[in-house]
Write a protein that holds these residues in place. Structure first.
Motif, PDB file in Angstrom:
ATOM      1  N   HIS A   1       1.078  -1.051  -0.028  1.00  0.00           N
ATOM      2  CA  HIS A   1       0.222   0.031   0.018  1.00  0.00           C
ATOM      3  C   HIS A   1       0.937   1.153  -0.233  1.00  0.00           C
ATOM      4  CE1 HIS A   1      -3.168   2.826   1.977  1.00  0.00           C
ATOM      5  NE2 HIS A   1      -3.697   2.264   0.926  1.00  0.00           N
ATOM      6  N   LYS A   2       0.684   2.018  -1.089  1.00  0.00           N
ATOM      7  CA  LYS A   2       1.716   2.985  -1.148  1.00  0.00           C
ATOM      8  C   LYS A   2       1.806   4.341   0.038  1.00  0.00           C
ATOM      9  CE  LYS A   2       1.772   2.970  -6.328  1.00  0.00           C
ATOM     10  NZ  LYS A   2       1.552   3.834  -7.498  1.00  0.00           N
ATOM     11  N   ARG A   3       0.652   4.686   0.501  1.00  0.00           N
ATOM     12  CA  ARG A   3       0.546   5.444   1.200  1.00  0.00           C
ATOM     13  C   ARG A   3       1.162   5.236   2.659  1.00  0.00           C
ATOM     14  NH1 ARG A   3      -2.956   6.639   5.421  1.00  0.00           N
ATOM     15  NH2 ARG A   3      -4.716   5.154   4.806  1.00  0.00           N
ATOM     16  N   THR A   4       1.031   3.849   2.914  1.00  0.00           N
ATOM     17  CA  THR A   4       1.169   3.604   4.135  1.00  0.00           C
ATOM     18  C   THR A   4       2.552   2.628   4.486  1.00  0.00           C
ATOM     19  OG1 THR A   4       0.092   1.257   4.244  1.00  0.00           O
ATOM     20  CG2 THR A   4      -1.208   3.441   5.219  1.00  0.00           C
ATOM     21  N   GLY A   5       3.002   2.151   3.092  1.00  0.00           N
ATOM     22  CA  GLY A   5       4.047   1.299   2.974  1.00  0.00           C
ATOM     23  C   GLY A   5       3.923  -0.214   3.597  1.00  0.00           C
ATOM     24  N   LEU A   6       2.690  -0.637   4.005  1.00  0.00           N
ATOM     25  CA  LEU A   6       2.442  -1.674   4.742  1.00  0.00           C
ATOM     26  C   LEU A   6       2.151  -2.636   3.332  1.00  0.00           C
ATOM     27  CD1 LEU A   6      -0.233  -0.881   7.113  1.00  0.00           C
ATOM     28  CD2 LEU A   6       2.190  -1.493   7.587  1.00  0.00           C
ATOM     29  N   GLU A   7       2.660  -4.237   3.508  1.00  0.00           N
ATOM     30  CA  GLU A   7       2.529  -5.288   2.664  1.00  0.00           C
ATOM     31  C   GLU A   7       1.506  -6.097   3.276  1.00  0.00           C
ATOM     32  OE1 GLU A   7       6.070  -6.793   1.119  1.00  0.00           O
ATOM     33  OE2 GLU A   7       7.091  -4.846   0.974  1.00  0.00           O
ATOM     34  N   ARG A   8       1.168  -5.738   4.605  1.00  0.00           N
ATOM     35  CA  ARG A   8       0.193  -6.778   5.324  1.00  0.00           C
ATOM     36  C   ARG A   8      -0.337  -6.081   6.399  1.00  0.00           C
ATOM     37  NH1 ARG A   8       3.007  -8.253   9.773  1.00  0.00           N
ATOM     38  NH2 ARG A   8       5.089  -8.409   9.612  1.00  0.00           N
ATOM     39  N   VAL A   9      -1.340  -6.796   6.999  1.00  0.00           N
ATOM     40  CA  VAL A   9      -2.072  -6.172   8.201  1.00  0.00           C
ATOM     41  C   VAL A   9      -1.014  -6.531   9.308  1.00  0.00           C
ATOM     42  CG1 VAL A   9      -3.888  -6.573   9.899  1.00  0.00           C
ATOM     43  CG2 VAL A   9      -4.219  -6.360   7.449  1.00  0.00           C
ATOM     44  N   PRO A  10      -0.708  -5.620  10.095  1.00  0.00           N
ATOM     45  CA  PRO A  10       0.043  -5.845  11.670  1.00  0.00           C
ATOM     46  C   PRO A  10      -0.288  -7.092  12.405  1.00  0.00           C
ATOM     47  CG  PRO A  10      -0.340  -3.617  11.311  1.00  0.00           C
ATOM     48  CD  PRO A  10      -1.311  -4.310  10.329  1.00  0.00           C
ATOM     49  N   THR A  11       0.633  -7.822  12.869  1.00  0.00           N
ATOM     50  CA  THR A  11       0.261  -8.941  13.292  1.00  0.00           C
ATOM     51  C   THR A  11       0.179  -9.089  15.095  1.00  0.00           C
ATOM     52  OG1 THR A  11       2.485  -9.891  13.223  1.00  0.00           O
ATOM     53  CG2 THR A  11       0.797 -10.422  11.677  1.00  0.00           C
ATOM     54  N   ASN A  12       0.942  -7.936  15.471  1.00  0.00           N
ATOM     55  CA  ASN A  12       0.779  -7.536  16.831  1.00  0.00           C
ATOM     56  C   ASN A  12       0.706  -6.126  17.535  1.00  0.00           C
ATOM     57  OD1 ASN A  12       3.662  -6.169  16.979  1.00  0.00           O
ATOM     58  ND2 ASN A  12       4.491  -8.135  16.014  1.00  0.00           N
ATOM     59  N   GLY A  13       0.673  -5.772  18.579  1.00  0.00           N
ATOM     60  CA  GLY A  13       0.286  -4.540  19.081  1.00  0.00           C
ATOM     61  C   GLY A  13       1.267  -3.449  18.696  1.00  0.00           C
ATOM     62  N   ALA A  14       2.473  -4.040  18.820  1.00  0.00           N
ATOM     63  CA  ALA A  14       3.611  -2.987  18.430  1.00  0.00           C
ATOM     64  C   ALA A  14       3.822  -2.460  16.906  1.00  0.00           C
ATOM     65  CB  ALA A  14       5.123  -3.434  18.781  1.00  0.00           C
ATOM     66  N   GLU A  15       3.483  -3.495  16.210  1.00  0.00           N
ATOM     67  CA  GLU A  15       3.232  -3.156  14.465  1.00  0.00           C
ATOM     68  C   GLU A  15       2.390  -2.262  14.225  1.00  0.00           C
ATOM     69  OE1 GLU A  15       3.090  -6.531  12.278  1.00  0.00           O
ATOM     70  OE2 GLU A  15       5.286  -7.319  12.842  1.00  0.00           O
ATOM     71  N   LEU A  16       1.076  -2.567  14.843  1.00  0.00           N
ATOM     72  CA  LEU A  16      -0.164  -1.739  14.829  1.00  0.00           C
ATOM     73  C   LEU A  16       0.166  -0.305  15.268  1.00  0.00           C
ATOM     74  CD1 LEU A  16      -3.217  -1.546  14.064  1.00  0.00           C
ATOM     75  CD2 LEU A  16      -3.757  -2.161  16.368  1.00  0.00           C
ATOM     76  N   ALA A  17       0.782  -0.180  16.298  1.00  0.00           N
ATOM     77  CA  ALA A  17       1.061   1.092  17.119  1.00  0.00           C
ATOM     78  C   ALA A  17       1.816   1.970  15.862  1.00  0.00           C
ATOM     79  CB  ALA A  17       1.436   1.300  18.178  1.00  0.00           C
ATOM     80  N   ALA A  18       2.744   1.162  15.301  1.00  0.00           N
ATOM     81  CA  ALA A  18       3.612   2.112  14.541  1.00  0.00           C
ATOM     82  C   ALA A  18       2.955   2.757  13.268  1.00  0.00           C
ATOM     83  CB  ALA A  18       4.821   0.930  13.975  1.00  0.00           C
ATOM     84  N   THR A  19       1.854   2.113  12.746  1.00  0.00           N
ATOM     85  CA  THR A  19       0.977   2.517  11.753  1.00  0.00           C
ATOM     86  C   THR A  19       0.133   3.794  12.096  1.00  0.00           C
ATOM     87  OG1 THR A  19      -1.023   1.220  12.188  1.00  0.00           O
ATOM     88  CG2 THR A  19       0.834   0.189  10.990  1.00  0.00           C
ATOM     89  N   GLY A  20       0.204   4.044  13.301  1.00  0.00           N
ATOM     90  CA  GLY A  20      -0.678   5.275  13.632  1.00  0.00           C
ATOM     91  C   GLY A  20      -2.219   4.840  13.639  1.00  0.00           C
ATOM     92  N   TYR A  21      -2.470   3.320  13.778  1.00  0.00           N
ATOM     93  CA  TYR A  21      -4.107   3.280  13.757  1.00  0.00           C
ATOM     94  C   TYR A  21      -4.194   2.784  15.114  1.00  0.00           C
ATOM     95  CZ  TYR A  21      -4.863   3.844   8.818  1.00  0.00           C
ATOM     96  OH  TYR A  21      -5.077   4.482   7.437  1.00  0.00           O
ATOM     97  N   ASP A  22      -5.461   3.031  15.705  1.00  0.00           N
ATOM     98  CA  ASP A  22      -5.857   2.416  17.093  1.00  0.00           C
ATOM     99  C   ASP A  22      -6.205   0.953  17.126  1.00  0.00           C
ATOM    100  OD1 ASP A  22      -5.275   5.032  18.222  1.00  0.00           O
ATOM    101  OD2 ASP A  22      -7.220   5.408  17.847  1.00  0.00           O
ATOM    102  N   ASN A  23      -6.865   0.426  15.898  1.00  0.00           N
ATOM    103  CA  ASN A  23      -7.360  -1.150  16.136  1.00  0.00           C
ATOM    104  C   ASN A  23      -7.319  -1.432  14.637  1.00  0.00           C
ATOM    105  OD1 ASN A  23     -10.155  -0.498  14.931  1.00  0.00           O
ATOM    106  ND2 ASN A  23     -10.213   0.914  16.434  1.00  0.00           N
TER     107      ASN A  23
END
Length: 207
Positions: free
Chosen positions: A118-140
């Motif tokens: 995903h170009k805007r976020t740089g993500l290639e997958r959904v985060p698999t743990n809380g630390a990865e999710l927090a790094a994206t700026g999303y709450d859930n």
């Protein structure tokens, strides 16, 4: 940790029998069963031992995920269009068994499965743990999936393809369902020449 992607060639001992059985299934009309292009079989293809074989390969006991079309087949022709694109799967692990004829798999434009960033976020997958999710700026995860995957699913300019797994007769592709992916375009003009796959959506076995 589960492998993010595994390719097993020559998976079935009698793939032609599986292909004949897949083509003999009844298929829904295009566009009536989901957002994907093509049509899905109304029942599963009976392939003895496929859950056990994949379980042995990854070292975890698996079963078909409830509420999915585990074991069903999908037929997609060149003319078929869908209502969604890049997506994730509601499963613990995913698989695709390619059953198109060898001569069709090697034709120009015959595609397997694509994986994306995903170009805007740089993500290639959904985060698999809380630390990865927090790094994206999303709450859930629901917010992330909603605003990244669901919102941009049909906007090709929002995505960069990072890999295409080529289609090959009797090739089994296993992968993490949380990777952003999509089927490559369909091909062919009839069931014999079209893109034919068996869909696999796994859950951890109970017990």
């Amino acid at each position: 940790m589960l492998p993010s992607l595994t390719i097993i060639d020559d998976f079935l001992s009698d793939p032609w029998a599986a292909r004949r059985a897949a083509l003999a299934l009844r298929y829904a009309l295009p566009g009536t069963g989901g957002n994907y292009p093509g049509r899905d079989s109304t029942s599963a293809l009976e392939v003895d031992g496929i859950n056990a074989a994949v379980s042995r390969h990854i070292g975890i006991d698996l079963a078909g995920a409830e509420g999915t079309e585990h074991g069903h087949c999908r037929l997609t022709l060149k003319s078929d269009k869908g209502r969604s694109g890049v997506h994730v799967d509601p499963a613990f692990y995913s698989g695709i068994l390619y059953l198109s004829r060898p001569e069709d798999c090697v034709k120009p434009g015959a595609g397997g499965t694509d994986f994306f960033r995903h170009k805007r976020t740089g993500l290639e997958r959904v985060p698999t743990n809380g630390a990865e999710l927090a790094a994206t700026g999303y709450d859930n995860l629901d917010d992330l999936v909603g605003t990244v995957v669901n919102k941009d699913t049909m906007h090709p300019a929002k995505w960069e393809r990072v890999m295409r797994v080529p289609i090959r007769f009797n090739r089994l592709l296993l992968f993490s369902p949380w990777q952003f992916h999509n089927s490559a375009p369909g091909f062919g003009t009839d069931p014999e020449s079209g893109r034919l796959v068996m869909l696999l959506f796994f859950a951890k076995a109970k017990g």
